[in-house]
Enzyme design. Sequence first.
Site, PDB file in Angstrom:
ATOM      1  N   ASN A  92     -21.388 -16.607  13.456  1.00  0.00           N
ATOM      2  CA  ASN A  92     -20.290 -17.318  13.575  1.00  0.00           C
ATOM      3  C   ASN A  92     -20.065 -17.862  15.324  1.00  0.00           C
ATOM      4  O   ASN A  92     -21.233 -17.333  16.040  1.00  0.00           O
ATOM      5  CB  ASN A  92     -19.084 -16.847  13.168  1.00  0.00           C
ATOM      6  CG  ASN A  92     -18.976 -15.161  13.810  1.00  0.00           C
ATOM      7  OD1 ASN A  92     -18.830 -15.407  15.168  1.00  0.00           O
ATOM      8  ND2 ASN A  92     -19.406 -14.350  13.116  1.00  0.00           N
ATOM      9  N   ASP A  94     -16.883  -3.086   5.632  1.00  0.00           N
ATOM     10  CA  ASP A  94     -15.358  -3.309   6.070  1.00  0.00           C
ATOM     11  C   ASP A  94     -15.215  -2.036   7.398  1.00  0.00           C
ATOM     12  O   ASP A  94     -14.759  -1.247   7.061  1.00  0.00           O
ATOM     13  CB  ASP A  94     -14.342  -3.312   5.112  1.00  0.00           C
ATOM     14  CG  ASP A  94     -13.067  -3.834   5.658  1.00  0.00           C
ATOM     15  OD1 ASP A  94     -12.678  -3.913   6.845  1.00  0.00           O
ATOM     16  OD2 ASP A  94     -12.358  -4.464   4.808  1.00  0.00           O
TER      17      ASP A  94
END
Length: 404
Positions: free
Chosen positions: A216, A312
Amino acid sequence: MNKSVLLIIGGGIAAYKSLLLIRELARRGVDTRVILTKGGTQFVTPLSAQALSGSTVYTDLWDLTAESEMGHIELSRNSDLVVVAPATANILAKAAHGVAGDLATTTLLATDKRIMFAPAMNVRMYESAATQANIETLRERGALFVGPDAGEMACGEFGDGRMAEPDVIADAILSALQGDMTLDGLKSHKPLTGRRAIVTAGPTREPIDPVRYLSNHSSGRQGYAIAQALADLGAEVELVTGPTSIATPLGTKNTTIETALEMRAAVEAALPADIFVSVAAVADWRPAERTSKKTQKPVDGPAPLQLIENPDILRSVCESDKRPELVVGFAAETHDVVELARAKRLRKGCDWIVANDVSGDVMGGQENEMIIVTETSEDRLPRQSKQAAAQALARKIANHFGEI
């Protein structure tokens, strides 16, 4: 930025990079005044430094006009930070032992500001016990260091000793200028002294094959600024960072990773801590398989890419038996920013969520607008530099612990 630097250019072949540093600082809004040592004049001229800095270049302690006004004192006090680049073994030794035989070393001894050194020398000189002892002495007194890098040197040898590149030094200077650069400030009480903090920053890269990956646009700037701000308040900071192109924060322990799995392992290894700030833009998914050879483009359409969910990290820290007292997550959203941040805070189980709207130029940009969402409040900060936003968040963290 309205900041100024006093740059001392030592006598080494890397002095030419200092001219590039002056130009880079000017581009970023930082004024530079220059002291050019006698050795430095063997590599660059006063005229070159003057043309780039736009101000008088000083070379001689016995300049009668300057010294009638105590020029070395004035020079040492009227800038926000003193930078020595290149910092030769000779300058480091003299600074460590308080030798004041010329304008540069006299100024270093007389300054009330912090000093940043960018070492540059032969690898054997840098690795010598004497040089390393001098560096350690200067660090203990509050000096900052950037570099050196490893590489081939002018002498033909290879190893640590190349001066850091001008843009890297400029990054370190701008980071340092966000804090209190006075020696008195260095001695002042640091509200987070005795606290340990873990900060994650930057993107992760999830490899598809040896030449492609999923990632990203995160630059790492906000996470790095937060790590620096916490360290400036006295915290012992471990920064776990994905790949970035910016200078690492000063006074932090840094672990560089590539993937989300590596980041989780590094965070778990760093626990326990008092504070966890999860700023990194961790990829939600990774390829189910990584091929050992470059995937060839299919003739009859796009190649299928099977993805599996990444761990996570924020939730795992919240659920850990080593859970820090304060866990701060980040929510980068393009719409419904506060609503999604509230939901994320509850879903992850963290204490605070810092929400920011990334629909503009926040990711990769220089500014940010934070909304700090807690169980009972929403504190909206103005749009400001990422360094200023980081300092505001760090002060709020210190206040949480009752230290401010």
